[in-house]
Scaffold this active site. Structure first.
Site, PDB file in Angstrom:
ATOM      1  N   ARG A  71      -6.580  12.582   0.884  1.00 47.89           N
ATOM      2  CA  ARG A  71      -5.360  12.786   1.684  1.00 47.89           C
ATOM      3  C   ARG A  71      -4.242  11.821   1.268  1.00 47.89           C
ATOM      4  NH1 ARG A  71      -7.087   9.909   7.308  1.00 47.89           N
ATOM      5  NH2 ARG A  71      -9.035  10.987   6.956  1.00 47.89           N
ATOM      6  N   HIS A  72      -4.608  10.728   0.600  1.00 49.65           N
ATOM      7  CA  HIS A  72      -3.574   9.795   0.122  1.00 49.65           C
ATOM      8  C   HIS A  72      -3.377  10.040  -1.380  1.00 49.65           C
ATOM      9  CE1 HIS A  72      -3.707   8.042   4.012  1.00 49.65           C
ATOM     10  NE2 HIS A  72      -4.756   7.279   3.841  1.00 49.65           N
ATOM     11  N   GLU A 108     -11.132  -9.158   2.514  1.00 50.27           N
ATOM     12  CA  GLU A 108      -9.872  -8.834   3.190  1.00 50.27           C
ATOM     13  C   GLU A 108     -10.191  -8.743   4.672  1.00 50.27           C
ATOM     14  OE1 GLU A 108      -7.287  -5.830   1.562  1.00 50.27           O
ATOM     15  OE2 GLU A 108      -6.477  -5.389   3.550  1.00 50.27           O
ATOM     16  N   ARG A 151      -9.325   8.372  -0.993  1.00 46.04           N
ATOM     17  CA  ARG A 151     -10.260   8.813   0.044  1.00 46.04           C
ATOM     18  C   ARG A 151     -11.082   9.996  -0.435  1.00 46.04           C
ATOM     19  NH1 ARG A 151     -10.279   8.023   5.520  1.00 46.04           N
ATOM     20  NH2 ARG A 151      -9.034   6.265   6.214  1.00 46.04           N
ATOM     21  N   HIS A 211      -3.819  -4.662   7.578  1.00 46.89           N
ATOM     22  CA  HIS A 211      -3.927  -3.502   8.468  1.00 46.89           C
ATOM     23  C   HIS A 211      -3.068  -3.699   9.710  1.00 46.89           C
ATOM     24  CE1 HIS A 211      -5.445   0.194  10.178  1.00 46.89           C
ATOM     25  NE2 HIS A 211      -5.968   0.441   9.001  1.00 46.89           N
ATOM     26  N   GLY A 212      -2.136  -2.797   9.891  1.00 45.90           N
ATOM     27  CA  GLY A 212      -1.315  -2.800  11.099  1.00 45.90           C
ATOM     28  C   GLY A 212      -0.241  -3.877  11.121  1.00 45.90           C
ATOM     29  N   HIS A 233      -5.574   3.829  -1.661  1.00 45.67           N
ATOM     30  CA  HIS A 233      -6.909   4.205  -1.191  1.00 45.67           C
ATOM     31  C   HIS A 233      -7.225   5.617  -1.664  1.00 45.67           C
ATOM     32  CE1 HIS A 233      -9.660   4.463   2.666  1.00 45.67           C
ATOM     33  NE2 HIS A 233     -10.303   4.771   1.564  1.00 45.67           N
ATOM     34  N   ASP A 272      -0.092   4.438  -0.013  1.00 47.71           N
ATOM     35  CA  ASP A 272      -0.807   5.646   0.426  1.00 47.71           C
ATOM     36  C   ASP A 272       0.093   6.643   1.145  1.00 47.71           C
ATOM     37  OD1 ASP A 272      -3.235   4.838  -0.550  1.00 47.71           O
ATOM     38  OD2 ASP A 272      -3.930   4.021   1.360  1.00 47.71           O
ATOM     39  N   HIS A 273       0.984   6.122   1.989  1.00 50.81           N
ATOM     40  CA  HIS A 273       1.730   7.053   2.848  1.00 50.81           C
ATOM     41  C   HIS A 273       2.901   7.714   2.142  1.00 50.81           C
ATOM     42  CE1 HIS A 273      -1.006   6.512   6.027  1.00 50.81           C
ATOM     43  NE2 HIS A 273      -0.954   5.211   5.846  1.00 50.81           N
ATOM     44  N   THR A 280      -7.120   6.530  10.205  1.00 49.43           N
ATOM     45  CA  THR A 280      -6.942   5.452   9.237  1.00 49.43           C
ATOM     46  C   THR A 280      -8.222   4.641   9.272  1.00 49.43           C
ATOM     47  OG1 THR A 280      -5.557   3.543   8.602  1.00 49.43           O
ATOM     48  CG2 THR A 280      -5.833   3.935  10.956  1.00 49.43           C
ATOM     49  N   THR A 281      -8.347   3.649   8.378  1.00 50.92           N
ATOM     50  CA  THR A 281      -9.572   2.853   8.359  1.00 50.92           C
ATOM     51  C   THR A 281      -9.756   2.186   9.720  1.00 50.92           C
ATOM     52  OG1 THR A 281      -9.047   2.428   6.053  1.00 50.92           O
ATOM     53  CG2 THR A 281     -10.825   1.132   7.011  1.00 50.92           C
ATOM     54  N   GLY A 330       1.084  -1.427   4.385  1.00 54.27           N
ATOM     55  CA  GLY A 330       1.483  -0.098   3.952  1.00 54.27           C
ATOM     56  C   GLY A 330       2.272   0.689   4.973  1.00 54.27           C
ATOM     57  N   HIS A 331       1.601   1.178   6.007  1.00 54.06           N
ATOM     58  CA  HIS A 331       2.185   2.177   6.896  1.00 54.06           C
ATOM     59  C   HIS A 331       3.528   1.754   7.457  1.00 54.06           C
ATOM     60  CE1 HIS A 331       2.625   4.479  10.670  1.00 54.06           C
ATOM     61  NE2 HIS A 331       2.164   5.457   9.931  1.00 54.06           N
ATOM     62  N   GLU A 347      -8.664   0.854  -3.139  1.00 54.12           N
ATOM     63  CA  GLU A 347      -9.584   0.868  -1.993  1.00 54.12           C
ATOM     64  C   GLU A 347     -10.515   2.052  -2.134  1.00 54.12           C
ATOM     65  OE1 GLU A 347      -7.377   1.040   1.619  1.00 54.12           O
ATOM     66  OE2 GLU A 347      -6.354  -0.839   1.249  1.00 54.12           O
ATOM     67  N   ASN A 350       0.852  -1.191   0.000  1.00 53.89           N
ATOM     68  CA  ASN A 350       0.000   0.000   0.000  1.00 53.89           C
ATOM     69  C   ASN A 350       0.894   1.250   0.000  1.00 53.89           C
ATOM     70  OD1 ASN A 350      -1.454   2.252   1.082  1.00 53.89           O
ATOM     71  ND2 ASN A 350      -3.080   0.856   1.692  1.00 53.89           N
TER      72      ASN A 350
HETATM   73  N1  PXP Z   1      -5.993  -3.027   3.923  1.00 57.11           N
HETATM   74  C1  PXP Z   1      -6.920  -2.045   3.967  1.00 57.11           C
HETATM   75  C2  PXP Z   1      -8.290  -2.347   3.491  1.00 57.11           C
HETATM   76  C3  PXP Z   1      -6.584  -0.756   4.418  1.00 57.11           C
HETATM   77  O1  PXP Z   1      -7.508   0.211   4.447  1.00 57.11           O
HETATM   78  C4  PXP Z   1      -5.247  -0.506   4.806  1.00 57.11           C
HETATM   79  C5  PXP Z   1      -4.852   0.860   5.263  1.00 57.11           C
HETATM   80  O2  PXP Z   1      -5.077   1.781   4.267  1.00 57.11           O
HETATM   81  C6  PXP Z   1      -4.328  -1.558   4.736  1.00 57.11           C
HETATM   82  C7  PXP Z   1      -4.721  -2.812   4.311  1.00 57.11           C
HETATM   83  C8  PXP Z   1      -2.893  -1.370   5.103  1.00 57.11           C
HETATM   84  O3  PXP Z   1      -2.797  -1.084   6.466  1.00 57.11           O
HETATM   85  P1  PXP Z   1      -1.414  -0.549   7.030  1.00 57.11           P
HETATM   86  O4  PXP Z   1      -1.152   0.747   6.333  1.00 57.11           O
HETATM   87  O5  PXP Z   1      -1.673  -0.409   8.486  1.00 57.11           O
HETATM   88  O6  PXP Z   1      -0.380  -1.584   6.702  1.00 57.11           O
END
Ligand code: PXP
Length: 245
Positions: A55-56, A157, A51, A196-197, A49, A15-16, A106-107, A218-219, A76, A13
């Protein structure tokens, strides 16, 4: 004879990278360049994503990403008319429907697919009819998997955010929920992804769930890249300065 496990795909991901770019409203760092680097490093797909508040990634990033990438783009989006139209226009390989609140960092949590089947049905149908692989970002909850089955989503997911935040027995319990949800999805012909995370420290047990086919991360990766790359960037700046003195 033991069968070999399903290969595990990595969706990166980006996004950041876009978040840092947007801090100066310029072009650097370019998320497309980051996506290409991710692919070079072994990513099987790129996730981004769009949004509501942009912002991304920005709208124009979608076409640029699709044109530049040799791997699938997973876009996304929230289940809104605006996002549906954008997805239908660009036709990314996949669209992951996520819940979205304007004020969230974040989501936060999965999509309540079970609670909004009627609203989601036309969105899933329109995306699927356009040949876009639909994924629903949901909590590892049997009721949400049932909803994905009813909606005919080919992919879910599973939200690993709670797992990532917990520790000890509570984390083990959440891991079991994720593992059971992945098994239930796979049993019903739905491809389970997760994300996520996720970090170096917590990815192992999720990657070990045999039915999970893809992780989206991602993050942590973008944050970690600072430590891998900052020294190199500063050395190059020092070199450029020293060249003229
Ligand atoms: N999957 C989804 C659906 C998300 O919304 C995100 C965060 O944008 C991620 C995965 C990735 O999460 P992270 O950035 O915490 O790794």
């Amino acid at each position: 004879m033991t069968s070999s496990p399903t290969p595990l795909r990595l969706g990166v991901n980006i996004d950041h990278v876009a978040t840092i770019r947007n801090a100066r409203r310029g072009e650097h760092p370019d998320p497309v360049k980051a996506a290409l680097l991710a692919v070079k490093a072994g990513a099987d797909g790129i996730t981004a994503h769009l949004r509501e508040d942009r912002r991304h990634i920005r709208d124009e990033d979608i076409a640029t990403l699709i044109a530049a990438l040799s791997v699938p783009l997973n876009l996304e989006i929230a289940a809104t008319r605006e996002m549906l139209d954008i997805a239908l226009k660009h036709k990314p390989h996949a669209a992951c429907i996520v819940p979205e609140k304007r004020e969230e960092q974040t989501t936060e949590g999965g999509l309540d697919a079970a609670g909004q089947i009627d609203a989601l049905r036309p969105v899933v149908a329109a995306l699927s009819d356009a040949g876009i692989r639909v994924s629903l970002f949901i909590e590892p909850d049997p009721a949400q998997i049932e909803a994905a089955i009813k909606l005919g989503a080919p992919v879910v997911e599973l939200h690993t955010g709670r797992y990532a935040e917990l520790d000890g027995a509570k984390r083990a319990q959440e891991l079991r929920r994720l593992s059971d949800a992945a098994a239930l999805a796979a049993k019903n012909g739905i491809e389970p992804h997760a994300g996520h995370g996720l970090t170096f420290d917590n990815v192992g047990p999720i990657a070990a769930i045999p039915q999970v086919v893809e992780l989206n991360i991602g993050h942590f990766l973008i944050g970690e890249a600072i430590f891998g790359g900052l020294e190199c960037a500063i050395r190059e700046m020092r070199r450029q300065m020293d060249l003229v003195r």
